[in-house]
Enzyme design. Structure first.
Site, PDB file in Angstrom:
ATOM      1  N   SER A  88      -9.882   2.031  -3.171  1.00 51.06           N
ATOM      2  CA  SER A  88      -9.890   1.262  -1.932  1.00 51.06           C
ATOM      3  C   SER A  88     -11.312   1.067  -1.415  1.00 51.06           C
ATOM      4  O   SER A  88     -12.210   1.870  -1.683  1.00 51.06           O
ATOM      5  CB  SER A  88      -9.063   1.969  -0.857  1.00 51.06           C
TER       6      SER A  88
HETATM    7  N1  SAH Z   1      -6.190   6.086  -2.817  1.00 49.98           N
HETATM    8  C1  SAH Z   1      -6.603   5.422  -4.015  1.00 49.98           C
HETATM    9  C2  SAH Z   1      -6.118   3.994  -4.030  1.00 49.98           C
HETATM   10  C3  SAH Z   1      -5.452   3.696  -5.319  1.00 49.98           C
HETATM   11  S1  SAH Z   1      -4.581   2.174  -5.425  1.00 49.98           S
HETATM   12  C4  SAH Z   1      -8.097   5.549  -4.235  1.00 49.98           C
HETATM   13  O1  SAH Z   1      -8.809   5.895  -3.287  1.00 49.98           O
HETATM   14  O2  SAH Z   1      -8.563   5.332  -5.355  1.00 49.98           O
HETATM   15  C5  SAH Z   1      -2.916   2.708  -5.207  1.00 49.98           C
HETATM   16  C6  SAH Z   1      -2.370   3.707  -6.178  1.00 49.98           C
HETATM   17  O3  SAH Z   1      -0.983   3.891  -5.849  1.00 49.98           O
HETATM   18  C7  SAH Z   1      -2.383   3.297  -7.647  1.00 49.98           C
HETATM   19  O4  SAH Z   1      -3.042   4.271  -8.400  1.00 49.98           O
HETATM   20  C8  SAH Z   1      -0.904   3.206  -8.020  1.00 49.98           C
HETATM   21  O5  SAH Z   1      -0.626   3.597  -9.353  1.00 49.98           O
HETATM   22  C9  SAH Z   1      -0.283   4.173  -7.039  1.00 49.98           C
HETATM   23  N2  SAH Z   1       1.143   3.994  -6.776  1.00 49.98           N
HETATM   24  C10 SAH Z   1       1.854   2.851  -6.620  1.00 49.98           C
HETATM   25  N3  SAH Z   1       3.159   3.123  -6.389  1.00 49.98           N
HETATM   26  C11 SAH Z   1       3.273   4.489  -6.378  1.00 49.98           C
HETATM   27  C12 SAH Z   1       4.361   5.396  -6.203  1.00 49.98           C
HETATM   28  N4  SAH Z   1       5.608   4.977  -5.976  1.00 49.98           N
HETATM   29  N5  SAH Z   1       4.108   6.718  -6.276  1.00 49.98           N
HETATM   30  C13 SAH Z   1       2.846   7.188  -6.513  1.00 49.98           C
HETATM   31  N6  SAH Z   1       1.782   6.391  -6.690  1.00 49.98           N
HETATM   32  C14 SAH Z   1       1.990   5.047  -6.626  1.00 49.98           C
END
Ligand code: SAH
Length: 224
Positions: free
Chosen positions: A74
């Site tokens: 993000s």
């Molecule tokens: N907080 C992260 C943002 C990652 S983007 C950072 O700082 O890098 C969002 C993430 O949510 C992705 O890695 C995706 O695989 C995960 N995601 C999506 N649906 C999900 C679910 N149901 N359970 C766990 N993770 C999920």
């Protein structure tokens, strides 16, 4: 700071990164992040360690970056905004994050609260985040591979829940794992795009506040 210490020996050898982090903190403060705890955490956590080496020179720009598998780390402003929305005032001791991704948001939270639990549905990202957070000696973090929409019942209830992927509605099982007075910050899909929303568990139900428009990858079901 209440949580674990995130040290960065690499950055202390390469002062450029530390300087870039300070500048990022200043930019976020200028962009309206007024919580000094959050700014301090952003200037402390080595974001360049959460992206591919080829992207490290861009790590302190205020931009989302690809982390593979169609996912992104993000934007720092968004991380700071969500963290501040979750924490103020006096919250939280335990936080559950859904969507570990790179682990960057996890590390920022870990610098601020007693314990962070984080769930990721993509095995590769979960493993990488686990290794990274171990290298950075982020000890107050526990990661899990699974479908985050189910929460993490074993450690519930949580004072705060942060979802870093956009949902179509508030996942019921997560709402049920929120402690009284606890807050959940999440992007929700709506007719005109995504909005960042904060739910607070009150004695009679949930208070619902709309914060601002955001852009997130979708919250998906199951694991991969
Ligand atoms: N907080 C992260 C943002 C990652 S983007 C950072 O700082 O890098 C969002 C993430 O949510 C992705 O890695 C995706 O695989 C995960 N995601 C999506 N649906 C999900 C679910 N149901 N359970 C766990 N993770 C999920």
């Amino acid at each position: 700071m209440a949580g674990g210490v995130v040290t960065d020996t690499a950055a202390s050898r390469v002062p450029g990164h530390a300087r870039a982090r300070l500048r990022l903190g200043e930019r976020l403060a200028a962009a309206g992040i007024s919580d000094e705890r959050v700014i301090a955490a952003v200037t402390q956590v080595p974001r360049h360690r959460f992206v591919d080496e080829a992207l490290a020179t861009h790590a302190y720009e205020d931009a989302a970056l690809p982390i593979g598998h169609g996912q992104t780390i993000s934007q720092p402003y968004t991380v700071a905004r969500m963290t501040a929305a979750l924490l103020a005032p006096g919250c939280c001791s335990t936080v559950l994050e859904i969507g570990t991704g790179s682990g960057y948001q996890t590390a920022v939270l870990a610098a601020l609260v007693r314990r962070v639990y984080s769930v990721e549905r993509l095995a590769v990202l979960w493993q990488r985040a686990e290794a990274r957070l171990r290298e950075l000696r982020c000890r107050n973090v526990r990661l899990r591979y699974g479908d985050g929409a189910l929460g993490w019942q074993e450690y519930a209830p949580f004072d705060g829940i942060l979802i870093t992927a956009a949902a179509n509605g508030v996942p019921r099982q997560l709402a049920a794992q929120l402690a009284p007075g606890g807050r959940m910050v999440l992007p929700l899909n709506g007719q005109d795009g995504q909005l960042l929303v904060r739910l607070t568990r009150t004695s009679v139900g949930f208070r619902h506040e709309v914060l601002e428009p955001v852009t997130f990858v979708p919250l998906l079901g199951g694991v991969a």
